[in-house]
Design a protein around this motif. Structure first.
Motif, PDB file in Angstrom:
ATOM      1  N   TYR A  54       0.831  -1.197   0.000  1.00  0.00           N
ATOM      2  CA  TYR A  54       0.000   0.000   0.000  1.00  0.00           C
ATOM      3  C   TYR A  54       0.872   1.256   0.000  1.00  0.00           C
ATOM      4  CZ  TYR A  54      -3.348  -3.545   1.485  1.00  0.00           C
ATOM      5  OH  TYR A  54      -4.110  -4.659   1.567  1.00  0.00           O
ATOM      6  N   ALA A  55       1.801   1.326  -0.922  1.00  0.00           N
ATOM      7  CA  ALA A  55       2.713   2.469  -0.965  1.00  0.00           C
ATOM      8  C   ALA A  55       3.425   2.482  -2.306  1.00  0.00           C
ATOM      9  CB  ALA A  55       3.727   2.374   0.163  1.00  0.00           C
ATOM     10  N   VAL A  56       4.225   3.526  -2.501  1.00  0.00           N
ATOM     11  CA  VAL A  56       5.135   3.591  -3.640  1.00  0.00           C
ATOM     12  C   VAL A  56       6.543   3.749  -3.090  1.00  0.00           C
ATOM     13  CG1 VAL A  56       3.487   4.518  -5.300  1.00  0.00           C
ATOM     14  CG2 VAL A  56       4.750   6.079  -3.833  1.00  0.00           C
ATOM     15  N   ASP A  57       7.498   3.068  -3.720  1.00  0.00           N
ATOM     16  CA  ASP A  57       8.906   3.163  -3.349  1.00  0.00           C
ATOM     17  C   ASP A  57       9.629   4.032  -4.366  1.00  0.00           C
ATOM     18  OD1 ASP A  57       8.393   1.537  -1.237  1.00  0.00           O
ATOM     19  OD2 ASP A  57       9.152  -0.290  -2.175  1.00  0.00           O
ATOM     20  N   ILE A  58      10.205   5.149  -3.912  1.00  0.00           N
ATOM     21  CA  ILE A  58      10.915   6.072  -4.793  1.00  0.00           C
ATOM     22  C   ILE A  58      12.406   5.961  -4.513  1.00  0.00           C
ATOM     23  CG2 ILE A  58      11.115   8.452  -5.585  1.00  0.00           C
ATOM     24  CD1 ILE A  58       8.193   7.706  -3.440  1.00  0.00           C
ATOM     25  N   VAL A  59      13.171   5.584  -5.525  1.00  0.00           N
ATOM     26  CA  VAL A  59      14.616   5.413  -5.384  1.00  0.00           C
ATOM     27  C   VAL A  59      15.293   6.777  -5.499  1.00  0.00           C
ATOM     28  CG1 VAL A  59      16.680   4.322  -6.317  1.00  0.00           C
ATOM     29  CG2 VAL A  59      14.505   3.102  -6.342  1.00  0.00           C
ATOM     30  N   SER A  60      16.253   7.023  -4.611  1.00  0.00           N
ATOM     31  CA  SER A  60      17.016   8.267  -4.651  1.00  0.00           C
ATOM     32  C   SER A  60      18.337   8.068  -3.922  1.00  0.00           C
ATOM     33  CB  SER A  60      16.223   9.406  -3.999  1.00  0.00           C
ATOM     34  OG  SER A  60      16.912  10.627  -4.138  1.00  0.00           O
ATOM     35  N   LYS A  61      19.229   9.058  -4.047  1.00  0.00           N
ATOM     36  CA  LYS A  61      20.532   8.972  -3.391  1.00  0.00           C
ATOM     37  C   LYS A  61      20.369   9.124  -1.879  1.00  0.00           C
ATOM     38  CE  LYS A  61      23.272  10.814  -7.235  1.00  0.00           C
ATOM     39  NZ  LYS A  61      24.207  11.888  -7.668  1.00  0.00           N
TER      40      LYS A  61
END
Length: 288
Positions: A188-195
């Motif tokens: 129930y979420a979104v995973d946002i990739v970042s540094k």
């Protein structure tokens, strides 16, 4: 005898040489001999005692023999006690998070009604409750409006209003979505990739209701917004806001990290809830 003579005699006793001989009992053949004085015996005995004490101390300090000495605990017991302490702290933190989360959602789950809404249709007098039924009768305009609302989805997004809906909230982080919102897999979420270290921002004005660390999701921060919206930010590197603080839209509240047992690398696990229900964050926020 003078005192000086006594000292000379004592010194002579210490320095006089004595011969230790080992003989064969049958042939009286000399097998081993050693010349020693009393002073040599004292020195060698002292050195042997010191060496024995040092070796005993080293054996106790650096081997498992110390476990058999009263007062020393087992290494395995120390490791187990340390692990249980960490687990207890983790369970305590998770319990505090669940209690705060339940307390924040209690009004939604119990369906509490605001008093001002009740007072508009109910009058309390000496004879009891006096219900004004005229205010409960829906007009034709009200019925048409209700049919229009009920014919739509719970969170409708038409082509005309889709961009407008996505501008309702500020993006907490811009980047590539590695895992999307999926009800079937219970993600129930979104995973946002970042540094690692990238600032994480609040999506709207609100109050921080949880700012804690859990073993599974690492550093977690939750913000209660208006209109029954709740935003959740997990796996942060560090938290910059504490529970009870008021934050503004776009204000930095944490930074990207990879904390917790369920993380696979530096990213932000972002959840959005409305009125006690999980919603797809991409319907309200543009992460590009």
């Amino acid at each position: 005898m003078s005192r000086k003579d006594k000292k000379r005699k004592f010194k002579q006793k210490l320095t006089d040489k004595y011969r230790l001989v080992i003989l064969n009992e049958d042939t009286f053949q000399e097998r081993f001999s050693l010349k020693l004085s009393r002073l040599n015996v004292f020195v060698l005995g002292g050195l042997f005692s010191i060496l024995l004490i040092v070796l005993t101390t080293l054996l106790i300090a650096f081997t498992s023999l110390r476990e058999y000495i009263p007062g020393y605990s087992s290494t395995s017991l120390k490791k187990k006690a340390t692990r249980l302490t960490y687990e207890a702290d983790s369970l305590k933190s998770r319990l505090e998070v669940l209690e705060a989360y339940t307390s924040a959602l209690k009004p939604v789950l119990t369906g509490e009604i605001k008093p001002e809404k009740i007072d508009s249709i109910v009058n309390i007098n000496d004879n009891g409750l006096d219900l004004d039924e005229s205010k409960l009768l829906a007009t034709k305009k009200d019925s048409l409006f209700r049919e229009q609302i009920e014919s739509k989805d719970r969170f409708p997004l038409s082509d005309v209003n889709e961009d407008r809906a996505k501008n309702v909230f500020f993006a907490p982080l811009t980047g590539i979505i590695s895992q999307s919102y999926d009800v079937k897999s219970k993600h129930y979420a979104v995973d946002i990739v970042s540094k690692k270290g990238t600032p994480v921002k609040a999506i709207a004005d609100g109050t921080v209701i949880i700012s804690e660390w859990t073993a599974a999701t690492g550093y977690v921060i939750m913000i209660q917004h208006s209109n029954e919206f709740l935003s959740v930010y997990k796996h942060n590197g560090t938290l910059l806001k504490q529970q009870g603080e008021f934050v503004k839209s776009g204000e930095v509240i944490a930074n990207v990290g990879s904390t917790g047992e369920l993380t696979t690398g530096p990213h932000l696990h972002f959840e959005l809830w409305n009125d006690g229900y999980s919603v797809n964050p991409t319907n309200y926020i543009s992460f590009e």
